[in-house]
Design a protein around this motif. Structure first.
Motif, PDB file in Angstrom:
ATOM      1  N   THR A  51       0.843  -1.199  -0.099  1.00 18.92           N
ATOM      2  CA  THR A  51       0.124  -0.037   0.001  1.00 18.92           C
ATOM      3  C   THR A  51       0.780   1.348  -0.024  1.00 18.92           C
ATOM      4  O   THR A  51       0.511   2.143  -0.826  1.00 18.92           O
ATOM      5  N   GLU A  52       1.931   1.071   0.775  1.00 19.17           N
ATOM      6  CA  GLU A  52       2.755   2.374   0.857  1.00 19.17           C
ATOM      7  C   GLU A  52       3.729   2.674  -0.654  1.00 19.17           C
ATOM      8  O   GLU A  52       3.968   3.545  -0.973  1.00 19.17           O
ATOM      9  N   ALA A  53       3.977   1.389  -1.025  1.00 20.14           N
ATOM     10  CA  ALA A  53       4.670   1.527  -2.513  1.00 20.14           C
ATOM     11  C   ALA A  53       3.874   2.210  -3.354  1.00 20.14           C
ATOM     12  O   ALA A  53       4.409   2.882  -4.209  1.00 20.14           O
ATOM     13  N   LEU A  54       2.786   1.605  -3.463  1.00 16.62           N
ATOM     14  CA  LEU A  54       1.620   1.989  -4.704  1.00 16.62           C
ATOM     15  C   LEU A  54       1.541   3.680  -4.357  1.00 16.62           C
ATOM     16  O   LEU A  54       1.496   4.401  -5.423  1.00 16.62           O
ATOM     17  N   ALA A  55       1.304   4.181  -3.097  1.00 17.14           N
ATOM     18  CA  ALA A  55       0.911   5.444  -2.950  1.00 17.14           C
ATOM     19  C   ALA A  55       2.354   6.311  -3.166  1.00 17.14           C
ATOM     20  O   ALA A  55       2.280   7.294  -3.801  1.00 17.14           O
ATOM     21  N   GLY A  56       3.507   5.670  -2.771  1.00 23.02           N
ATOM     22  CA  GLY A  56       4.801   6.521  -3.069  1.00 23.02           C
ATOM     23  C   GLY A  56       5.108   6.735  -4.325  1.00 23.02           C
ATOM     24  O   GLY A  56       6.033   7.327  -4.771  1.00 23.02           O
ATOM     25  N   SER A  57       4.717   5.461  -5.245  1.00 22.33           N
ATOM     26  CA  SER A  57       5.248   5.655  -6.902  1.00 22.33           C
ATOM     27  C   SER A  57       3.996   6.569  -7.457  1.00 22.33           C
ATOM     28  O   SER A  57       4.399   6.707  -8.712  1.00 22.33           O
ATOM     29  N   GLY A  58       3.226   7.013  -6.768  1.00 22.35           N
ATOM     30  CA  GLY A  58       2.053   7.750  -7.573  1.00 22.35           C
ATOM     31  C   GLY A  58       1.040   6.911  -8.526  1.00 22.35           C
ATOM     32  O   GLY A  58       0.551   7.513  -9.383  1.00 22.35           O
ATOM     33  N   ALA A  59       1.063   5.636  -8.097  1.00 27.10           N
ATOM     34  CA  ALA A  59       0.129   4.709  -8.846  1.00 27.10           C
ATOM     35  C   ALA A  59      -1.468   4.912  -8.550  1.00 27.10           C
ATOM     36  O   ALA A  59      -1.735   5.197  -7.485  1.00 27.10           O
ATOM     37  N   ALA A  60      -2.094   5.123  -9.712  1.00 27.37           N
ATOM     38  CA  ALA A  60      -3.585   5.297  -9.627  1.00 27.37           C
ATOM     39  C   ALA A  60      -4.064   3.922  -9.267  1.00 27.37           C
ATOM     40  O   ALA A  60      -4.497   3.166 -10.288  1.00 27.37           O
ATOM     41  N   ALA A  61      -4.033   3.427  -8.077  1.00 25.75           N
ATOM     42  CA  ALA A  61      -4.562   2.078  -7.707  1.00 25.75           C
ATOM     43  C   ALA A  61      -5.875   2.219  -6.972  1.00 25.75           C
ATOM     44  O   ALA A  61      -6.109   2.955  -5.917  1.00 25.75           O
ATOM     45  N   HIS A  62      -7.006   1.381  -7.113  1.00 23.96           N
ATOM     46  CA  HIS A  62      -7.769   1.098  -6.292  1.00 23.96           C
ATOM     47  C   HIS A  62      -8.339  -0.404  -6.530  1.00 23.96           C
ATOM     48  O   HIS A  62      -7.992  -1.171  -7.259  1.00 23.96           O
TER      49      HIS A  62
END
Length: 210
Positions: free
Chosen positions: A125-136
């Motif tokens: 969750t932190e890696a996705l947020a940190g990379s700026g990935a538009a994930a849901h």
């Protein structure tokens, strides 16, 4: 050592229906994957993609190892699969689904921590947020396995492995950000230091980071 571009992914993206050209969104996403520069400790290569899960798919394998030749020890392996359905998928809540799997040997004391599964999931969750990935629409599992070898079976007496399976929906074609996040999780699971940081050797000297 400078990060290197991934090799072996310049072919036409996999498609289940050869007569139907891949949508522009899917082609753009695969191109973004090809452009990602990966830290030198991780080797990424293209593998055959599943053909029955979505009209279009693209798959990559990654591994982390230390040593060379007969002394090489594999610390972790992973797969990253992109599924794309132009018509959309109700369960995905979108058209593009990222699927990740990884398995890595990890620190025995860390895995004994009751909060380890929550920590391992937070890596993603932190890696996705940190990379700026538009994930849901994110979901998955964390599994810990402890093994003890007996008799003449080769290998260390005690090993502890972590396995993470996850999938999430991408909100855009910037799939490089999603892959970058998944490789960060692989690095964490395999015990790699943060990128650009060298571990101290036994004598207190900085180890070879190449």
């Amino acid at each position: 050592m400078e990060p290197r571009s991934r090799a072996g992914t310049s072919e036409v993206p996999d498609a289940r229906v050869a007569a139907e050209p891949p949508p522009a969104e899917f082609v753009a996403g695969v191109a973004a994957l090809d452009a990602l520069r990966v830290r030198p400790e991780i080797v990424v290569e293209r593998i055959p993609a599943p053909q029955r899960l979505a009209p279009f798919a693209h798959a990559l394998a990654a591994r982390v190892a230390e040593g060379e030749g007969d002394d090489e020890v594999e610390l972790g392996v992973a797969r990253f699969i992109v599924l794309h359905d132009p018509a959309g998928h109700e369960a995905w809540n979108g058209t593009t689904r990222c699927v990740g799997y990884l398995s890595a040997s990890t620190d025995e004391h860390m895995v004994d921590d009751a909060m380890f599964s929550e920590v391992a999931w937070s890596w993603l969750t932190e890696a996705l947020a940190g990379s700026g990935a538009a994930a849901h629409t994110l979901g998955g599992t964390v599994t810990r396995t402890a093994s003890t070898r007996f008799g003449d079976l080769a290998g260390p007496e005690h090993t502890v492995d972590v396995e993470i399976r996850a999938s999430w929906t991408s909100g855009d074609a910037a799939l490089d950000r999603h892959l970058d996040a998944w490789l960060e999780v692989l690095g964490n699971a395999a015990g790699l230091p943060p990128e650009g940081v060298s571990l101290l050797g036994p004598s207190g000297s900085v180890g070879d980071g190449n």
